[in-house]
Design a protein around this motif. Structure first.
Motif, PDB file in Angstrom:
ATOM      1  N   ILE A  18       0.843  -1.203   0.000  1.00  8.22           N
ATOM      2  CA  ILE A  18       0.000   0.000   0.000  1.00  8.22           C
ATOM      3  C   ILE A  18       0.876   1.249   0.000  1.00  8.22           C
ATOM      4  CG2 ILE A  18      -1.647   1.336   1.406  1.00  8.22           C
ATOM      5  CD1 ILE A  18      -2.774  -1.449   2.323  1.00  8.22           C
ATOM      6  N   ALA A  19       1.891   1.252   0.876  1.00 11.88           N
ATOM      7  CA  ALA A  19       2.768   2.430   0.962  1.00 11.88           C
ATOM      8  C   ALA A  19       3.451   2.674  -0.382  1.00 11.88           C
ATOM      9  CB  ALA A  19       3.797   2.234   2.071  1.00 11.88           C
ATOM     10  N   ALA A  20       3.902   1.600  -1.033  1.00  9.10           N
ATOM     11  CA  ALA A  20       4.589   1.772  -2.321  1.00  9.10           C
ATOM     12  C   ALA A  20       3.627   2.301  -3.376  1.00  9.10           C
ATOM     13  CB  ALA A  20       5.189   0.439  -2.766  1.00  9.10           C
ATOM     14  N   ALA A  21       2.415   1.770  -3.403  1.00 14.14           N
ATOM     15  CA  ALA A  21       1.455   2.193  -4.428  1.00 14.14           C
ATOM     16  C   ALA A  21       0.937   3.615  -4.183  1.00 14.14           C
ATOM     17  CB  ALA A  21       0.284   1.212  -4.474  1.00 14.14           C
ATOM     18  N   LEU A  22       0.941   4.029  -2.926  1.00 12.59           N
ATOM     19  CA  LEU A  22       0.441   5.383  -2.623  1.00 12.59           C
ATOM     20  C   LEU A  22       1.374   6.466  -3.144  1.00 12.59           C
ATOM     21  CD1 LEU A  22      -0.712   5.534   1.119  1.00 12.59           C
ATOM     22  CD2 LEU A  22      -2.124   6.005  -0.904  1.00 12.59           C
ATOM     23  N   GLY A  23       2.668   6.225  -3.045  1.00 14.36           N
ATOM     24  CA  GLY A  23       3.629   7.263  -3.397  1.00 14.36           C
ATOM     25  C   GLY A  23       3.433   8.462  -2.495  1.00 14.36           C
ATOM     26  N   TYR A 163     -20.877  11.625   0.158  1.00  9.44           N
ATOM     27  CA  TYR A 163     -19.839  10.734   0.704  1.00  9.44           C
ATOM     28  C   TYR A 163     -19.629   9.520  -0.212  1.00  9.44           C
ATOM     29  CZ  TYR A 163     -20.248  13.031   5.372  1.00  9.44           C
ATOM     30  OH  TYR A 163     -20.253  13.899   6.428  1.00  9.44           O
ATOM     31  N   GLN A 164     -20.707   9.128  -0.893  1.00  9.18           N
ATOM     32  CA  GLN A 164     -20.615   7.972  -1.798  1.00  9.18           C
ATOM     33  C   GLN A 164     -19.556   8.137  -2.879  1.00  9.18           C
ATOM     34  OE1 GLN A 164     -24.336   7.145  -3.723  1.00  9.18           O
ATOM     35  NE2 GLN A 164     -25.267   6.476  -1.806  1.00  9.18           N
ATOM     36  N   ASN A 165     -19.149   9.384  -3.114  1.00 10.88           N
ATOM     37  CA  ASN A 165     -18.125   9.625  -4.135  1.00 10.88           C
ATOM     38  C   ASN A 165     -16.718   9.269  -3.672  1.00 10.88           C
ATOM     39  OD1 ASN A 165     -19.661  10.825  -6.372  1.00 10.88           O
ATOM     40  ND2 ASN A 165     -20.218  12.311  -4.794  1.00 10.88           N
ATOM     41  N   ALA A 166     -16.572   8.898  -2.418  1.00 11.68           N
ATOM     42  CA  ALA A 166     -15.239   8.476  -1.947  1.00 11.68           C
ATOM     43  C   ALA A 166     -14.819   7.222  -2.722  1.00 11.68           C
ATOM     44  CB  ALA A 166     -15.290   8.186  -0.447  1.00 11.68           C
ATOM     45  N   ASP A 167     -13.517   6.996  -2.788  1.00 15.55           N
ATOM     46  CA  ASP A 167     -13.030   5.832  -3.542  1.00 15.55           C
ATOM     47  C   ASP A 167     -13.475   4.518  -2.911  1.00 15.55           C
ATOM     48  OD1 ASP A 167     -11.473   7.332  -5.442  1.00 15.55           O
ATOM     49  OD2 ASP A 167     -10.018   7.714  -3.844  1.00 15.55           O
ATOM     50  N   LEU A 168     -13.507   4.480  -1.579  1.00 12.00           N
ATOM     51  CA  LEU A 168     -13.804   3.232  -0.869  1.00 12.00           C
ATOM     52  C   LEU A 168     -14.809   3.513   0.240  1.00 12.00           C
ATOM     53  CD1 LEU A 168     -10.066   2.143  -0.431  1.00 12.00           C
ATOM     54  CD2 LEU A 168     -11.689   1.186  -2.084  1.00 12.00           C
ATOM     55  N   THR A 169     -15.587   2.515   0.589  1.00  8.44           N
ATOM     56  CA  THR A 169     -16.549   2.662   1.687  1.00  8.44           C
ATOM     57  C   THR A 169     -16.347   1.523   2.675  1.00  8.44           C
ATOM     58  OG1 THR A 169     -18.177   3.661   0.213  1.00  8.44           O
ATOM     59  CG2 THR A 169     -19.011   2.744   2.272  1.00  8.44           C
ATOM     60  N   ILE A 170     -16.236   1.884   3.945  1.00 11.66           N
ATOM     61  CA  ILE A 170     -16.102   0.864   4.992  1.00 11.66           C
ATOM     62  C   ILE A 170     -17.183   1.148   6.031  1.00 11.66           C
ATOM     63  CG2 ILE A 170     -14.612   0.047   6.889  1.00 11.66           C
ATOM     64  CD1 ILE A 170     -13.539  -0.812   4.153  1.00 11.66           C
ATOM     65  N   SER A 171     -17.850   0.099   6.447  1.00 13.03           N
ATOM     66  CA  SER A 171     -18.922   0.287   7.417  1.00 13.03           C
ATOM     67  C   SER A 171     -18.336   0.415   8.827  1.00 13.03           C
ATOM     68  CB  SER A 171     -19.867  -0.913   7.286  1.00 13.03           C
ATOM     69  OG  SER A 171     -20.582  -1.070   8.456  1.00 13.03           O
ATOM     70  N   ILE A 185      -7.376  -1.716   5.422  1.00 13.91           N
ATOM     71  CA  ILE A 185      -6.125  -2.193   4.801  1.00 13.91           C
ATOM     72  C   ILE A 185      -6.459  -3.089   3.599  1.00 13.91           C
ATOM     73  CG2 ILE A 185      -4.081  -3.682   5.160  1.00 13.91           C
ATOM     74  CD1 ILE A 185      -3.529  -1.620   7.111  1.00 13.91           C
ATOM     75  N   GLU A 186      -7.416  -3.976   3.804  1.00 11.29           N
ATOM     76  CA  GLU A 186      -7.781  -4.916   2.734  1.00 11.29           C
ATOM     77  C   GLU A 186      -8.363  -4.164   1.535  1.00 11.29           C
ATOM     78  OE1 GLU A 186      -7.382  -7.874   0.840  1.00 11.29           O
ATOM     79  OE2 GLU A 186      -6.717  -8.051   2.919  1.00 11.29           O
ATOM     80  N   ALA A 187      -9.231  -3.180   1.818  1.00 14.54           N
ATOM     81  CA  ALA A 187      -9.855  -2.403   0.738  1.00 14.54           C
ATOM     82  C   ALA A 187      -8.798  -1.562   0.005  1.00 14.54           C
ATOM     83  CB  ALA A 187     -10.955  -1.511   1.309  1.00 14.54           C
ATOM     84  N   LEU A 188      -7.858  -1.003   0.761  1.00 12.12           N
ATOM     85  CA  LEU A 188      -6.801  -0.192   0.136  1.00 12.12           C
ATOM     86  C   LEU A 188      -5.920  -1.064  -0.750  1.00 12.12           C
ATOM     87  CD1 LEU A 188      -5.772   1.986   3.203  1.00 12.12           C
ATOM     88  CD2 LEU A 188      -6.538   2.893   0.988  1.00 12.12           C
ATOM     89  N   ARG A 189      -5.597  -2.234  -0.233  1.00 12.88           N
ATOM     90  CA  ARG A 189      -4.720  -3.117  -1.002  1.00 12.88           C
ATOM     91  C   ARG A 189      -5.399  -3.530  -2.307  1.00 12.88           C
ATOM     92  NH1 ARG A 189      -2.271  -8.930   0.859  1.00 12.88           N
ATOM     93  NH2 ARG A 189      -0.434  -8.829  -0.451  1.00 12.88           N
ATOM     94  N   SER A 190      -6.656  -3.864  -2.188  1.00 11.31           N
ATOM     95  CA  SER A 190      -7.382  -4.290  -3.363  1.00 11.31           C
ATOM     96  C   SER A 190      -7.513  -3.125  -4.371  1.00 11.31           C
ATOM     97  CB  SER A 190      -8.734  -4.784  -2.853  1.00 11.31           C
ATOM     98  OG  SER A 190      -9.535  -5.148  -3.839  1.00 11.31           O
ATOM     99  N   HIS A 191      -7.795  -1.922  -3.869  1.00 10.65           N
ATOM    100  CA  HIS A 191      -7.961  -0.751  -4.739  1.00 10.65           C
ATOM    101  C   HIS A 191      -6.642  -0.331  -5.383  1.00 10.65           C
ATOM    102  CE1 HIS A 191      -9.615   3.131  -6.003  1.00 10.65           C
ATOM    103  NE2 HIS A 191      -8.541   3.706  -5.489  1.00 10.65           N
ATOM    104  N   LEU A 192      -5.587  -0.338  -4.580  1.00 12.38           N
ATOM    105  CA  LEU A 192      -4.307   0.197  -5.078  1.00 12.38           C
ATOM    106  C   LEU A 192      -3.472  -0.848  -5.810  1.00 12.38           C
ATOM    107  CD1 LEU A 192      -3.284   2.278  -1.940  1.00 12.38           C
ATOM    108  CD2 LEU A 192      -3.624   3.229  -4.215  1.00 12.38           C
ATOM    109  N   CYS A 193      -3.570  -2.083  -5.374  1.00 14.35           N
ATOM    110  CA  CYS A 193      -2.673  -3.115  -5.919  1.00 14.35           C
ATOM    111  C   CYS A 193      -3.436  -4.211  -6.645  1.00 14.35           C
ATOM    112  CB  CYS A 193      -1.842  -3.759  -4.801  1.00 14.35           C
ATOM    113  SG  CYS A 193      -1.267  -2.611  -3.542  1.00 14.35           S
TER     114      CYS A 193
END
Ligand code: S3P
Length: 209
Positions: A18-23, A163-171, A185-193
């Motif tokens: 995640i850190a690498a993909a974020l830049g 708010y629905q326009n955010a990239d990811l939604t977590i309950s 973390i899981e959602a970020l990894r899936s979205h970014l990587c």
């Protein structure tokens, strides 16, 4: 003599991917008051070894006064202008995990900046959870009304479509904080990587065929 089966290569920890993909991009948490943006944001930042920044705290530092005082002395429009400026500045200082005030994402200009400079996560909480969390505190000027439940319901109906326009939604619900952090973390990894648990699961299935 029995042979040892070759070990599958250990996959890189999701935090490193995640850190690498974020830049230089940040992770921005959006959502209503009481959704847990600061609590989850602080823990998420620690997991990702990123600095944590709270926009409300930064606004207070820049103004030299607390948010209720800014509302009282200068009014909400003045607060919103300052909030947009502070968030713009913080987005230039990435990567970081940035918790934003609940109303900030309503401004188009701020949404565009967040889109350009960050990955956004909407921490979605329902009215009951929000009320339980904000009831005891008096530091949210928007909720100092005769009918805070009605105010939260109105704000939710105005804000959720945005708010629905955010990239990811977590309950965000009443489960241990670490569980919500893990889901982020899981959602970020899936979205970014593109390699979240679902992807890994299908890799395992196809490898065993
Ligand atoms: C607001 C949320 C607050 C703070 C201000 C206004 C809002 O931040 O920025 O009281 O409009 O929802 P939190 O979401 O961190 O409580």
């Amino acid at each position: 003599m029995s042979e040892t089966a070759p070990q599958a290569p250990a996959s890189a920890p999701p935090e490193a991917d995640i850190a690498a993909a974020l830049g230089a991009r940040s992770i921005v948490l959006v959502g209503m008051m009481g959704a847990g943006k600061s609590t989850i944001g602080r823990r998420l930042a620690a997991r990702l070894h990123l600095p944590f920044v709270d926009a409300d705290t930064e606004i207070e530092a820049a103004a030299g006064m607390k948010i209720p005082e800014i509302f009282e002395l200068h009014g909400e429009p003045h607060f919103r202008d300052g909030e947009a400026r502070v968030i713009a500045r913080l987005l230039e200082g990435g990567p970081a995990v940035l918790a934003t005030g609940g109303g900030s994402f309503m401004r188009e200009e701020t949404r565009q900046r967040i889109k350009a400079k960050a990955v956004s996560i909407w921490l979605r909480a329902d009215a009951e959870v929000i009320m339980r969390r904000v009831r005891r505190r008096s530091d949210r000027p928007l909720l100092q009304t005769a009918d805070p439940e009605g105010t939260v319901a109105r704000l939710l109906s105005e804000r959720e479509p945005v708010y629905q326009n955010a990239d990811l939604t977590i309950s965000s619900r009443d489960v241990p904080h670490d569980k919500i952090v893990e889901e982020c973390i899981e959602a970020l990894r899936s979205h970014l990587c593109g390699t979240g648990a679902a992807q890994e699961q299908s890799d395992v299935v196809s490898a065993s065929r």
